[in-house]
Scaffold this motif. Structure first.
Motif, mmCIF file in Angstrom:
data_model
loop_
_atom_site.group_PDB
_atom_site.id
_atom_site.type_symbol
_atom_site.label_atom_id
_atom_site.label_comp_id
_atom_site.label_asym_id
_atom_site.label_seq_id
_atom_site.Cartn_x
_atom_site.Cartn_y
_atom_site.Cartn_z
ATOM 1 N N MET A 291 0.832 -1.207 0.000
ATOM 2 C CA MET A 291 0.000 0.000 0.000
ATOM 3 C C MET A 291 0.873 1.266 0.000
ATOM 4 S SD MET A 291 -3.286 0.709 2.370
ATOM 5 C CE MET A 291 -4.225 -0.558 1.544
ATOM 6 N N LEU A 292 1.944 1.236 0.790
ATOM 7 C CA LEU A 292 2.854 2.392 0.827
ATOM 8 C C LEU A 292 3.552 2.576 -0.520
ATOM 9 C CD1 LEU A 292 4.497 2.184 4.361
ATOM 10 C CD2 LEU A 292 3.083 4.009 3.476
ATOM 11 N N PHE A 293 3.844 1.453 -1.162
ATOM 12 C CA PHE A 293 4.506 1.520 -2.476
ATOM 13 C C PHE A 293 3.614 2.284 -3.454
ATOM 14 C CE2 PHE A 293 6.431 -0.009 -6.380
ATOM 15 C CZ PHE A 293 7.770 -0.067 -6.042
ATOM 16 N N HIS A 294 2.317 2.012 -3.401
ATOM 17 C CA HIS A 294 1.365 2.720 -4.285
ATOM 18 C C HIS A 294 1.205 4.181 -3.881
ATOM 19 C CE1 HIS A 294 0.360 -0.665 -6.697
ATOM 20 N NE2 HIS A 294 -0.008 -1.397 -5.660
ATOM 21 N N LEU A 295 1.480 4.475 -2.594
ATOM 22 C CA LEU A 295 1.392 5.874 -2.138
ATOM 23 C C LEU A 295 2.675 6.646 -2.437
ATOM 24 C CD1 LEU A 295 -0.330 5.289 1.328
ATOM 25 C CD2 LEU A 295 -1.359 6.396 -0.655
ATOM 26 N N GLY B 84 -2.897 4.496 8.116
ATOM 27 C CA GLY B 84 -4.075 4.157 8.921
ATOM 28 C C GLY B 84 -5.360 4.547 8.214
ATOM 29 N N THR B 85 -5.353 5.758 7.610
ATOM 30 C CA THR B 85 -6.546 6.238 6.887
ATOM 31 C C THR B 85 -6.869 5.313 5.719
ATOM 32 O OG1 THR B 85 -5.759 8.460 7.398
ATOM 33 C CG2 THR B 85 -7.564 8.312 5.842
ATOM 34 N N GLU B 86 -5.810 4.893 4.992
ATOM 35 C CA GLU B 86 -6.008 4.001 3.838
ATOM 36 C C GLU B 86 -6.603 2.658 4.267
ATOM 37 O OE1 GLU B 86 -5.266 4.251 0.352
ATOM 38 O OE2 GLU B 86 -5.273 6.389 0.812
ATOM 39 N N MET B 87 -6.218 2.205 5.476
ATOM 40 C CA MET B 87 -6.657 0.881 5.935
ATOM 41 C C MET B 87 -7.821 0.963 6.931
ATOM 42 S SD MET B 87 -2.834 -0.698 6.401
ATOM 43 C CE MET B 87 -3.264 -2.428 6.524
ATOM 44 N N ASN B 88 -8.448 2.173 7.017
ATOM 45 C CA ASN B 88 -9.615 2.401 7.884
ATOM 46 C C ASN B 88 -9.317 2.187 9.368
ATOM 47 O OD1 ASN B 88 -11.282 3.026 5.681
ATOM 48 N ND2 ASN B 88 -11.593 0.836 5.287
#
Length: 568
Positions: free
Chosen positions: A1-5, A24-28
């Motif tokens: 996920m961080l790689f995509h960010l 945290g926001t990305e993963m709710n």
């Protein structure tokens, strides 16, 4: 996920607070970042220890002596003042006459016929010790700002006032050196009104005392002013019957006694045999020594003592507390140590995003250091000063290891593995470590004054920078005629218009004010039939530009050389 960010990280890497919140926001999830102090409080709560407040009722609180920090500019007489107060001579033993550690002492004085105690903390004056000075202000009840009557308000005087005001402590101003020529105490009173310190005689609430530390003039007046300020502005009470809590002012490694910490008890009573934890160091109080090197069995609030019995050296400014048993002390210390390690690793790692990966892959020079010193506060202050040296992004300074005590074989082995410079501040290498360093060619440098270390490391960092070259024009020549030679090709007959034309220098060819060719070598240069090294302005010459033959009458040949530019 961080790689995509857009964040290039590994699974075990530490990331910043902002990235954690974004993740945290990305993963709710709701991510709450707490400060180390809050984490520490939570850790102590889990052991059912309350830190920072007096336990018991109002009736349990008893009056305690004020803790006074002496601050001010270098060479304004702080240490001499403390010497006069406690009748010793510390400053003569200090390197360069600069106090490089924090010392704490308790003195007795009389006020209105009753004996009262005052605890003094001496903070170093040199600017590199800002961190230690700030700590002095936090552990204190009253700040005494020393200003030389013949010198006036200086940068570190202002810094000391700012520290005291930020800590919210009352200030007493001691105007020193009133016996010297050119002393003007009134001028200093006026200067300090700009910084919010208004003398009582001007209608303010700050007590100013004119003293001479050298002659011992009006020292009693200063002690009285401290006690009066404490009585008027502060309610200095603590519970002496609870478990002791306080702050480690200084710590060092003693060859015979092991880790020794100077601690200031803020509440409770510290006794020999207590289990104690300070920062990530823990132990049992085996012995306590006062400022006269005499053994004592207990220390009441506001009492500074040297504690022997720690298993490692605590940091200057670490809070200490007494716990019920050794096991609890060890657990608290180990958790704190783990947290500090994680924080240091996060600091050492540079975040790399996809955009600046290319720049990160390009090699940057790095100077690696191991810092060993005689006191934890000094080591920290030196590290802080060195990491602030700014020579641009090309060179990076990294402190691989820091510690208190002599330079050991382990330090030298670490230096061999990583090509590191070892700095010893007021400490030396032990026998076998010296042999190993000499055998392996490890650079071990010894210092006793902090700014010598800063200057030399700054010079080393600047030496690691890649040289910057700038172009310097040597001369210009105009092509007047051309000759063909079967041996060397086209020879240009030229008139030197300005400067000089040198053989083997670089040249560019200019035609109609447009650069036609760059980086041509002047491979041969002649005056008539003789070879020449250089031809000056106003003379004619013949020259060839390597194998380049496309020359025309009217062309301008401009010669230049690349010179190394000294860095500012």
């Amino acid at each position: 996920m961080l790689f995509h960010l857009g964040e290039m990280v590994t699974a075990t890497q530490s990331v910043s607070d902002e990235v954690l919140e974004l993740l945290g926001t990305e993963m709710n999830y709701t991510v709450q970042v707490v400060s180390p102090e809050e984490e520490d409080r939570e850790l102590l709560d889990s052991f059912k220890i309350s830190y920072g407040e007096d336990s018991g009722d109002e009736d349990d609180l008893q009056a305690r002596p004020p803790v006074v920090t002496v601050m001010g500019h270098v060479d304004h007489g702080k240490t001499r003042l403390l010497d006069t107060i406690r009748k010793t001579t510390v400053h003569e033993g200090e390197a360069g006459g600069i106090t490089q550690h924090i010392g704490a002492y308790q003195v007795a004085t009389a006020l209105e016929g009753r004996e009262r105690l005052i605890t003094f903390i001496d903070t170093p004056g040199h600017e590199a010790f800002t961190a230690m000075r700030a700590r002095g202000a936090q552990a204190t009840d009253i700040a005494v700002i020393v200003v030389a009557a013949d010198d006036g308000v200086m940068p570190q005087t202002v810094e000391a006032i700012n520290h005291a005001q930020a800590a919210g402590v009352p200030v007493v101003v001691a105007i020193n050196k009133i016996d010297k020529e050119g002393a003007n105490p009134q001028k200093i009173r006026q200067q300090l009104t700009e910084y919010g310190l208004v003398a009582e005689e001007y209608g303010g609430d700050t007590m100013f005392v004119d003293i001479s530390a050298k002659q011992g003039t009006n020292i009693d007046g200063l002690l009285e002013a401290i006690l009066l300020t404490a009585d008027a502005a502060l309610d200095l009470r603590a519970n002496p019957d609870m478990e002791a809590q306080g702050v480690a002012i200084e710590a060092h490694l003693d060859r015979g006694r092991g880790p020794v910490a100077t601690v200031l008890v803020q509440r409770g009573t510290l006794r020999v045999g207590d289990s104690i934890v300070a920062g990530d160091a823990y132990g049992r109080v085996r012995r306590m020594v006062d400022e006269f090197n005499e053994d004592i069995t207990e220390a009441t609030p506001s009492r500074p003592v040297q504690v022997i019995g720690f298993t490692s050296v605590p940091g200057a400014g670490d809070t200490f507390l007494v716990v019920e048993e050794d096991r609890t002390a060890r657990q608290i210390a180990e958790r704190r140590a783990a947290r500090n390690r994680a924080a240091q690793n996060a600091q050492k790692r540079k975040r790399i995003s996809l955009e600046d990966l290319d720049a990160a892959l390009k090699e940057t020079s790095q100077l690696n250091l191991i810092i060993k010193g005689d006191n934890s506060g000094t080591v920290e202050a030196l590290e802080d000063a060195l990491t602030k040296i700014d020579v641009g992004d090309e060179v990076e300074l990294r402190v691989i290891h820091r510690g208190v005590g002599g330079i050991t074989e382990g330090d030298i082995n670490l230096a061999i593995a990583d090509n590191i410079i070892v700095i010893g501040f007021n400490v030396r290498a032990e026998g076998k470590a010296t042999e190993l360093a000499n055998r392996e060619g490890i650079d071990v440098r010894y210092y006793s004054v902090i700014y010598q270390a800063i200057d030399e490391i700054e010079a080393a960092l600047k030496g690691m920078l890649k040289p910057i070259y700038e172009e310097v024009e040597l001369g210009r020549a105009e092509v007047r005629d051309m000759f063909k030679s079967s041996k060397v090709g086209t020879i240009a007959g030229c008139m030197v218009l300005s400067g000089e034309i040198r053989r083997n220098s670089k040249a560019r060819l200019i035609r109609d004010s447009v650069v036609v060719q760059e980086g041509l070598p002047i491979s041969s240069l002649r005056r008539f039939k003789d070879d020449a090294v250089e031809v000056r302005e106003g003379f004619e010459c013949g020259l060839t530009l390597g194998s380049y033959n496309d020359l025309r009458v009217g062309d301008i040949i401009e010669t230049y050389e690349m010179r190394e530019k000294p860095r500012a």
